[in-house]
Design an enzyme around this catalytic site. Structure first.
Site, PDB file in Angstrom:
ATOM      1  N   HIS A  98       0.847  -1.208   0.000  1.00  0.00           N
ATOM      2  CA  HIS A  98       0.000   0.000   0.000  1.00  0.00           C
ATOM      3  C   HIS A  98       0.874   1.247   0.000  1.00  0.00           C
ATOM      4  O   HIS A  98       0.685   2.162  -0.813  1.00  0.00           O
ATOM      5  CB  HIS A  98      -0.903  -0.023   1.239  1.00  0.00           C
ATOM      6  CG  HIS A  98      -1.748   1.190   1.423  1.00  0.00           C
ATOM      7  ND1 HIS A  98      -3.107   1.211   1.164  1.00  0.00           N
ATOM      8  CD2 HIS A  98      -1.443   2.446   1.849  1.00  0.00           C
ATOM      9  CE1 HIS A  98      -3.583   2.413   1.406  1.00  0.00           C
ATOM     10  NE2 HIS A  98      -2.595   3.187   1.838  1.00  0.00           N
ATOM     11  N   GLU A  99       1.841   1.294   0.916  1.00  0.00           N
ATOM     12  CA  GLU A  99       2.704   2.476   1.008  1.00  0.00           C
ATOM     13  C   GLU A  99       3.622   2.594  -0.211  1.00  0.00           C
ATOM     14  O   GLU A  99       3.850   3.693  -0.711  1.00  0.00           O
ATOM     15  CB  GLU A  99       3.529   2.421   2.299  1.00  0.00           C
ATOM     16  CG  GLU A  99       2.710   2.604   3.567  1.00  0.00           C
ATOM     17  CD  GLU A  99       1.961   3.929   3.588  1.00  0.00           C
ATOM     18  OE1 GLU A  99       2.470   4.928   3.046  1.00  0.00           O
ATOM     19  OE2 GLU A  99       0.845   3.958   4.138  1.00  0.00           O
TER      20      GLU A  99
END
Length: 238
Positions: free
Chosen positions: A25-26
């Site tokens: 996600h990051e």
């Protein structure tokens, strides 16, 4: 000690699924920002698939750890996970089109999670095909990891779409608002996590019958889970 050994497969699967969901996600935010003209994450060494680069002591370790052990101790399985990583640094003014770019960078994280949930759903087919070739326990462990991966990615992706800064949904809303409203709306960012923690964890203890997590799991996440199964050729849960 016996309980810990009994929890070990569930604990390991839940931790691995959550770490992959949070890390990718990051990373998606950082790669999206780079593609749109902002090298800040790259220069800070945050364009990495190394989970340690993205660890937030409270959001990635302490809170998820408490939730994991609490559920294993009381339920014997994991039904809900919550946490966050250290945000990837993004300089919106370095983006070629700052307002639109901010929205795309914010959307990249949840989109990555939804993509990972679909990939996990597709993994059911080779696992089922291996039935008879591998021990039944190995097949069941693989299917449980797939289930937890879908769950972790859906919860993370959907949670981040809440329209509260600094969550991704808040930044998407900011990009859609006219500037006169966007600027004061972004000032909520300093209080955003506190607002979420109060609404999710503290208010349910003060207001009887108020259970946003339970409602979201039953009505939103469960529906999204069934949709993932349907789209990946595994039928629906309904």
């Amino acid at each position: 000690m016996t309980d810990l050994l009994g929890w070990w497969p569930e604990l390991a699967a839940a931790v691995l699924a959550s770490v992959l969901a949070i890390t990718l996600h990051e990373a998606a935010h950082g790669y999206a920002a780079l593609a749109l003209g902002d090298p800040t994450a790259k220069l800070a060494g945050r364009l990495s698939l190394n989970p340690i680069r993205h660890v937030d002591p409270v959001g990635t370790v302490l809170l998820p750890g408490i939730l994991l052990l609490g559920q294993l101790a009381t339920l014997g399985r994991v039904e809900f996970m919550f946490g966050w990583a250290k945000p990837v640094p993004v300089n919106i003014w370095a983006l070629r089109h700052p307002r639109q770019g901010m929205m795309l960078v914010a959307a990249a994280g949840p989109l990555m999670n939804f993509g990972l949930a679909l990939i996990a759903g597709l993994l059911v087919h080779p696992l089922v095909a291996l039935e008879g070739s591998l021990p039944r326990e190995a097949i069941l462990a693989g299917l449980r990891f797939v289930q937890l991966s879908i769950l972790a990615n859906l919860v993370l992706g959907l949670f981040n779409l809440l329209p509260i800064p600094p969550l991704d949904g808040g930044r998407i809303v900011t990009g859609l608002l006219p500037q006169a409203l966007a600027v004061p709306y972004m000032r909520l960012e300093r209080w955003g996590i506190l607002i979420v923690l109060f609404g999710v964890f503290l208010l349910p203890r003060l207001a009887e019958g108020y259970d946003p997590v339970g409602w979201a799991l039953r009505h939103v996440v469960a529906g999204a889970f069934d949709l993932v199964l349907l789209l990946t050729g595994n039928g629906g849960g309904g």
